[in-house]
Design an enzyme around this catalytic site. Structure first.
Site, PDB file in Angstrom:
ATOM      1  N   LYS A 143     -68.830 101.383 -94.201  1.00  0.00           N
ATOM      2  CA  LYS A 143     -69.197 102.330 -95.278  1.00  0.00           C
ATOM      3  C   LYS A 143     -68.749 103.827 -94.676  1.00  0.00           C
ATOM      4  O   LYS A 143     -69.802 104.725 -95.166  1.00  0.00           O
ATOM      5  CB  LYS A 143     -70.410 102.301 -95.985  1.00  0.00           C
ATOM      6  CG  LYS A 143     -70.920 100.839 -96.416  1.00  0.00           C
ATOM      7  CD  LYS A 143     -69.576 100.130 -97.090  1.00  0.00           C
ATOM      8  CE  LYS A 143     -69.193 100.643 -98.427  1.00  0.00           C
ATOM      9  NZ  LYS A 143     -68.116 100.090 -98.944  1.00  0.00           N
ATOM     10  N   GLY A 194     -65.719 105.247 -94.368  1.00  0.00           N
ATOM     11  CA  GLY A 194     -64.295 105.569 -94.531  1.00  0.00           C
ATOM     12  C   GLY A 194     -63.127 104.835 -94.248  1.00  0.00           C
ATOM     13  O   GLY A 194     -61.985 105.178 -94.214  1.00  0.00           O
ATOM     14  N   THR A 195     -63.366 103.422 -94.281  1.00  0.00           N
ATOM     15  CA  THR A 195     -62.689 102.764 -93.775  1.00  0.00           C
ATOM     16  C   THR A 195     -61.515 102.320 -94.834  1.00  0.00           C
ATOM     17  O   THR A 195     -60.209 102.423 -94.356  1.00  0.00           O
ATOM     18  CB  THR A 195     -63.305 100.987 -93.659  1.00  0.00           C
ATOM     19  OG1 THR A 195     -64.530 101.303 -92.939  1.00  0.00           O
ATOM     20  CG2 THR A 195     -62.362 100.344 -92.867  1.00  0.00           C
ATOM     21  N   THR A 196     -61.740 102.195 -95.831  1.00  0.00           N
ATOM     22  CA  THR A 196     -60.660 102.222 -97.093  1.00  0.00           C
ATOM     23  C   THR A 196     -59.911 103.245 -96.992  1.00  0.00           C
ATOM     24  O   THR A 196     -58.625 103.164 -97.142  1.00  0.00           O
ATOM     25  CB  THR A 196     -61.566 101.980 -98.373  1.00  0.00           C
ATOM     26  OG1 THR A 196     -62.085 100.584 -98.478  1.00  0.00           O
ATOM     27  CG2 THR A 196     -60.243 101.534 -99.556  1.00  0.00           C
ATOM     28  N   HIS A 255     -65.037  96.373 -87.769  1.00  0.00           N
ATOM     29  CA  HIS A 255     -66.278  97.033 -88.041  1.00  0.00           C
ATOM     30  C   HIS A 255     -67.076  96.533 -86.838  1.00  0.00           C
ATOM     31  O   HIS A 255     -68.150  96.866 -86.681  1.00  0.00           O
ATOM     32  CB  HIS A 255     -66.984  96.397 -89.320  1.00  0.00           C
ATOM     33  CG  HIS A 255     -66.525  97.038 -90.389  1.00  0.00           C
ATOM     34  ND1 HIS A 255     -66.060  98.333 -90.448  1.00  0.00           N
ATOM     35  CD2 HIS A 255     -66.271  96.416 -91.904  1.00  0.00           C
ATOM     36  CE1 HIS A 255     -66.153  98.378 -91.796  1.00  0.00           C
ATOM     37  NE2 HIS A 255     -65.924  97.355 -92.634  1.00  0.00           N
ATOM     38  N   SER A 261     -74.275 104.626 -99.198  1.00  0.00           N
ATOM     39  CA  SER A 261     -73.014 103.896 -99.627  1.00  0.00           C
ATOM     40  C   SER A 261     -73.310 102.208 -99.458  1.00  0.00           C
ATOM     41  O   SER A 261     -72.725 101.267-100.169  1.00  0.00           O
ATOM     42  CB  SER A 261     -71.746 104.230 -98.813  1.00  0.00           C
ATOM     43  OG  SER A 261     -70.700 103.656 -99.186  1.00  0.00           O
ATOM     44  N   SER A 306     -56.263 111.050-102.091  1.00  0.00           N
ATOM     45  CA  SER A 306     -57.480 111.513-102.852  1.00  0.00           C
ATOM     46  C   SER A 306     -58.265 110.840-103.464  1.00  0.00           C
ATOM     47  O   SER A 306     -57.751 109.631-104.011  1.00  0.00           O
ATOM     48  CB  SER A 306     -56.956 112.773-103.694  1.00  0.00           C
ATOM     49  OG  SER A 306     -56.571 112.307-105.063  1.00  0.00           O
ATOM     50  N   PHE A 307     -59.563 110.712-103.475  1.00  0.00           N
ATOM     51  CA  PHE A 307     -60.426 109.833-104.146  1.00  0.00           C
ATOM     52  C   PHE A 307     -60.262 109.575-105.598  1.00  0.00           C
ATOM     53  O   PHE A 307     -60.202 108.685-106.182  1.00  0.00           O
ATOM     54  CB  PHE A 307     -61.881 110.294-103.921  1.00  0.00           C
ATOM     55  CG  PHE A 307     -62.450 109.729-102.686  1.00  0.00           C
ATOM     56  CD1 PHE A 307     -63.204 108.557-102.716  1.00  0.00           C
ATOM     57  CD2 PHE A 307     -62.397 110.219-101.525  1.00  0.00           C
ATOM     58  CE1 PHE A 307     -63.803 107.790-101.503  1.00  0.00           C
ATOM     59  CE2 PHE A 307     -62.696 109.824-100.125  1.00  0.00           C
ATOM     60  CZ  PHE A 307     -63.431 108.601-100.207  1.00  0.00           C
ATOM     61  N   MET A 359     -57.352 107.123-105.536  1.00  0.00           N
ATOM     62  CA  MET A 359     -57.585 105.920-105.014  1.00  0.00           C
ATOM     63  C   MET A 359     -58.476 105.239-105.932  1.00  0.00           C
ATOM     64  O   MET A 359     -58.343 103.944-106.153  1.00  0.00           O
ATOM     65  CB  MET A 359     -58.549 106.050-103.676  1.00  0.00           C
ATOM     66  CG  MET A 359     -57.384 106.377-102.544  1.00  0.00           C
ATOM     67  SD  MET A 359     -57.914 106.636-100.761  1.00  0.00           S
ATOM     68  CE  MET A 359     -58.416 104.820-100.560  1.00  0.00           C
ATOM     69  N   LYS A 383     -67.805 106.832-104.470  1.00  0.00           N
ATOM     70  CA  LYS A 383     -67.707 108.598-104.900  1.00  0.00           C
ATOM     71  C   LYS A 383     -67.156 109.343-103.835  1.00  0.00           C
ATOM     72  O   LYS A 383     -66.649 110.338-104.073  1.00  0.00           O
ATOM     73  CB  LYS A 383     -69.035 109.013-105.120  1.00  0.00           C
ATOM     74  CG  LYS A 383     -69.861 108.515-106.295  1.00  0.00           C
ATOM     75  CD  LYS A 383     -71.337 108.988-106.790  1.00  0.00           C
ATOM     76  CE  LYS A 383     -71.866 108.275-107.989  1.00  0.00           C
ATOM     77  NZ  LYS A 383     -73.187 109.212-108.367  1.00  0.00           N
ATOM     78  N   GLY A 384     -67.236 108.845-102.656  1.00  0.00           N
ATOM     79  CA  GLY A 384     -66.634 109.756-101.561  1.00  0.00           C
ATOM     80  C   GLY A 384     -67.355 110.899-101.280  1.00  0.00           C
ATOM     81  O   GLY A 384     -66.553 111.926-100.941  1.00  0.00           O
TER      82      GLY A 384
END
Length: 308
Positions: free
Chosen positions: A36, A38-40, A108, A138, A238-239, A242, A271-272
């Site tokens: 949680k 910023g992996t994605t 991870h 998160s 950008s979120f 995404m 939400k990022g």
């Protein structure tokens, strides 16, 4: 803590022996994060950098095929992991050893569980760190959806969850499956940030200047990109964009396993935000956390950003 052979978590097992024996290539690119953090986001950015910003080429493959989780694909004989990978879009029989170089590989796992050949082959490592209060929030939202999916009771609230996050225990193992706490993971790589094969970036810096951090990543990977291409990658990653991408949202997993609407409740692209913890932590939560945080950081010069 877990033993050196198998991590058993949430009904599935990860074979650490297979991970440690994994044949590393010198041109491999590892994306390593505490969950949680910023992996994605990074799984979207790095393949685009390597493909010169060609969005169509990158979108032709699911994120978990173009950047697979090492510990999952090596333990894919486990029936629960096999189903998880199917919902992540990874085809049966996927073999990471046959993938074309340079491979982008995600993990991870903390440092001492990674392949033994890391020391010899010195593959490139991009490490993403995020401030632990936002990571806690998160993670809370993730496990609240994950626990019912594995027939376990969700937490009564964030205050009930926070001590488990700080100690990486109980229900938190649905996402922190190797039992590592935030400092045991992040601060290890902070100490290694000056090694030539390591690029240490933070979620918060990426939020402040995504194009600038994409350039840092591209230079680290030895890829020359024009300003226009960097801007195109930043816009695609950008979120807002995404959140509109069913692949980034892991829609199949959300629908089939978590039983939620991915466009509204995907825990993979939520939400990022930086500083979102302030609307979740109570005053007592903050006092409890800060006391342990001071102990975590007493011998470190890393200074996470808790707000922008």
């Amino acid at each position: 803590m877990v033993d050196s052979e198998t991590i058993k978590n949430a009904g599935f097992s990860i074979d650490i022996d297979l991970v440690k024996k994994f044949e590393v290539r010198e041109d491999d690119i590892f994306l390593i994060t505490y969950p949680k953090s910023g992996t994605t986001w990074m799984k979207e950015i790095v393949p685009l950098v390597l493909n010169g910003g060609d969005v169509a080429a990158v979108n032709a493959l699911p994120p978990d095929v173009r950047a697979p989780y090492l510990e999952f694909v090596l333990s894919a004989e486990d029936p629960i992991l096999k189903e998880l990978l199917t919902n992540f879009g990874v085809p049966g029989g996927f073999d990471i050893d046959t993938q074309q170089s340079p491979r982008v590989i995600v993990s991870h796992l903390r440092d001492d569980f990674l392949p033994t050949q890391f020391a010899e082959k010195r593959p490139k490592v991009i490490y993403v760190a995020r401030n632990p209060k936002d990571v806690a929030v998160s993670t809370f939202h993730f496990v609240q959806k994950e626990l019912p999916a594995i027939n376990k009771k969700a937490y009564d609230g964030f205050s009930d969850f926070l001590p488990d996050f700080m100690n990486a225990r109980n229900g938190i193992h649905t996402v922190v499956y190797d039992g590592s706490t935030w400092p045991s993971h992040v601060l290890t790589w902070w100490k290694r940030r000056h090694e030539p094969n390591v690029c240490f970036v933070t979620f918060e810096d990426m939020k402040k200047d995504l194009p600038g951090n994409i350039r840092i990543i591209s230079e680290f990977l030895g890829v020359k990109l024009s300003d226009d291409v960097i801007q195109r990658i930043a816009e695609h990653c950008s979120f807002d964009k995404m959140k509109q991408n069913p692949v980034s949202l892991k829609s199949d997993y959300c629908v089939n396993v978590l039983k939620v609407d991915p466009s509204l409740e995907s825990p993979f692209v939520r939400k990022g935000q930086v500083g979102g913890w302030k609307s979740v932590f109570s005053e007592a939560d903050n006092e409890t956390f800060d006391k342990m945080y001071r102990e975590w950081m007493k011998d470190s010069d890393f200074e996470p950003q808790f707000e922008l």
